[in-house]
Motif scaffolding. Structure first.
Motif, mmCIF file in Angstrom:
data_model
loop_
_atom_site.group_PDB
_atom_site.id
_atom_site.type_symbol
_atom_site.label_atom_id
_atom_site.label_comp_id
_atom_site.label_asym_id
_atom_site.label_seq_id
_atom_site.Cartn_x
_atom_site.Cartn_y
_atom_site.Cartn_z
ATOM 1 N N MET A 86 0.816 -1.219 0.000
ATOM 2 C CA MET A 86 0.000 0.000 0.000
ATOM 3 C C MET A 86 0.845 1.262 0.000
ATOM 4 S SD MET A 86 -3.108 -0.063 2.649
ATOM 5 C CE MET A 86 -4.513 -1.121 2.458
ATOM 6 N N GLY A 87 2.143 1.089 0.126
ATOM 7 C CA GLY A 87 3.026 2.242 0.278
ATOM 8 C C GLY A 87 2.969 3.204 -0.896
ATOM 9 N N PHE A 88 3.512 4.367 -0.712
ATOM 10 C CA PHE A 88 3.463 5.399 -1.746
ATOM 11 C C PHE A 88 4.740 6.239 -1.660
ATOM 12 C CE2 PHE A 88 1.005 8.719 0.996
ATOM 13 C CZ PHE A 88 1.886 8.521 2.013
ATOM 14 N N GLN A 89 4.821 7.256 -2.490
ATOM 15 C CA GLN A 89 6.044 8.067 -2.534
ATOM 16 C C GLN A 89 5.807 9.513 -2.151
ATOM 17 O OE1 GLN A 89 7.455 7.766 -6.555
ATOM 18 N NE2 GLN A 89 8.756 6.017 -6.053
ATOM 19 N N TYR A 90 4.654 9.800 -1.618
ATOM 20 C CA TYR A 90 4.299 11.164 -1.255
ATOM 21 C C TYR A 90 5.418 11.790 -0.411
ATOM 22 C CZ TYR A 90 1.501 14.920 0.833
ATOM 23 O OH TYR A 90 1.030 16.126 1.255
#
Ligand code: PLP
Length: 422
Positions: free
Chosen positions: A373-377
């Motif tokens: 679910m991770g992201f790069q925000y």
């Protein structure tokens, strides 16, 4: 209990070495635990003919993990093109794959049909006409609407965007027959992280009843029913695990009764994600800062890019501090990452042993819907993934993201388009 004693016994004695060799933060998954859960599932449902688990790829989409699932004889539940590609890359073909997309587009239908196809699980009656080449075998996702309530995460099925409504079901199968389908399955997914096994027993009863209704109306004999995923795991120490034995016994009895009554019975599938891998992963991170203001904050070297569940659902993830016994003096901390979001907290007002800079923290139950679910925000990148093998060796199964990955989508062919006036 979160994280099993077995996993702790395998991991904790070597975790310092892993941190030194690979560097923190990392998710580490436990092959022994995953295999034990898979075997327990097969054993529990051994009385249901044709039982098969289709691992929900989205929970932990790593080829090495998926390979373990295939080695155990499981299929893959995919809901996007990359998930399909990953499954096929490992050799999954045809009925090894359930494709359960929603709001499906044309490219997804084409990908589903390519390369030996898959079991197409349609989310809506309006999609029937949009399938370019209608397969022989088709399945619909059934949404029971007001017939079912009570699961906390998925909530009220009436408000869920998924599936064909109760009054559309017969029409959907009739239309599929008109388009040439001759083989049928029925799918549902009405729960998420459900720890009450009787809810799953009710789901099995519901899908079997539904096949009876459709058979009565259209003379269709269902080859399989799929009761979906949503089997819960205890994230909190005081929670009891799902009673797999009782659930399997009661579901098996229903399939036996169906067989008695009709002289045949559909196969049973499920597509568990969390239950299969959730407890068999954890996030290992190092305490790097201690801040004492209105509250005590422990800053760690991971952040919500590695685990969104606490921020997204206020989910509880148990935390151990490596080398600090439960009897050590405690403090109350917020355990935080470095994202510029105040909900970037792995724990809020948590009583933990006193933490020093450099201590390793083990955040439990990240083996499903964790890294994925991770992201790069905020330019905060995703960590690496490790697999603790049955022979005790530890394998890097995904590297951490780099700044170059972050900038990769900024390299492209120039495209300056001038729309014509009016
Ligand atoms: C997410 C999902 C699953 C897996 O859910 P878990 O809670 O991880 O068991 C299964 N099937 C479908 C269609 C899903 O969307």
């Amino acid at each position: 209990m979160p994280m099993s004693q077995g996993f702790k016994d395998r991991l904790i004695p070597i975790v310092d070495q892993l941190a030194a060799h690979f560097g923190t933060p990392f998710h580490v998954y436990d092959e022994v635990g995953i295999r034990e859960t898979g075997e327990a599932l097969k054993q529990a449902f051994s009385g249901v003919a044709g039982f098969r688990e289709y691992y929900a790829v989205k929970a932990l989409p790593n080829p090495r993990i998926l390979q373990l699932m295939f080695e155990m004889g499981f299929g893959a539940d995919c809901s996007s093109i990359p998930e399909l590609l990953m499954s096929r890359e490992l050799g999954a073909r045809g009925e090894d794959i359930m494709f359960t997309s929603n709001n499906t587009d044309r490219a997804e239908f084409q990908a589903a049909a390519a390369d030996g196809g898959c079991v197409l699980n349609l989310d809506d009656i309006s999609l029937i006409d949009k399938v370019p080449e209608f397969p022989e075998l088709v399945c619909f996702r059934y949404n029971p609407g007001p017939r079912r309530t009570g699961n906390l995460i998925i909530g009220n099925p009436v408000e869920a965007k998924y599936g064909v409504s109760d009054e559309q079901v017969v029409a959907a199968y009739r239309k599929a027959q008109e388009r040439g389908a001759t083989r049928f399955g029925l799918h549902t997914m009405v729960a998420s992280n459900e720890l009450d096994y009787t809810y799953m027993v009710e789901t099995a009863r519901m899908v079997l009843e539904m096949t009876e209704q459709v058979e009565k109306a259209l003379g269709i004999r269902f080859e399989f029913v799929n009761i979906g995923g949503g089997f819960g795991i205890p994230y909190r120490p005081e929670q009891e695990p799902l009673n797999l034995t009782a659930m399997a016994e009661e579901i098996t009895a229903q399939f036996e009764a169906f067989q008695q009554k009709h002289g045949y019975v559909p196969r049973m599938y499920m597509e568990s994600g969390r239950f299969m891998t959730g407890p068999h992963g954890c996030l290992v991170t190092t305490a790097i800062n201690h801040k004492d203001t209105y509250r005590q904050y422990i800053g760690v070297d991971a952040c919500m890019s590695a685990l969104m569940r606490p921020a997204l659902y206020q989910a509880y993830h148990h935390i151990d501090v490596v080398g600090k016994p439960d009897s050590a003096p405690t403090e109350v901390y917020d355990v935080v990452g470095s994202l510029c979001e105040n909900n970037d907290k792995f724990a809020v007002q948590r009583e933990l042993p006193q933490i020093e800079e450099g201590d390793l923290l083990v955040i439990h139950d990240t083996g499903a819907h964790g890294h994925a679910m991770g992201f790069q925000y905020n330019g905060r990148l995703r960590p690496k993934e490790l697999l603790l093998r049955t022979d005790g060796s530890v394998e890097l199964i995904r590297r951490e993201e780099t700044v170059a990955d972050y900038f990769a989508t900024l390299t492209f062919d120039a495209d300056n388009f001038k729309p014509t006036a009016g």
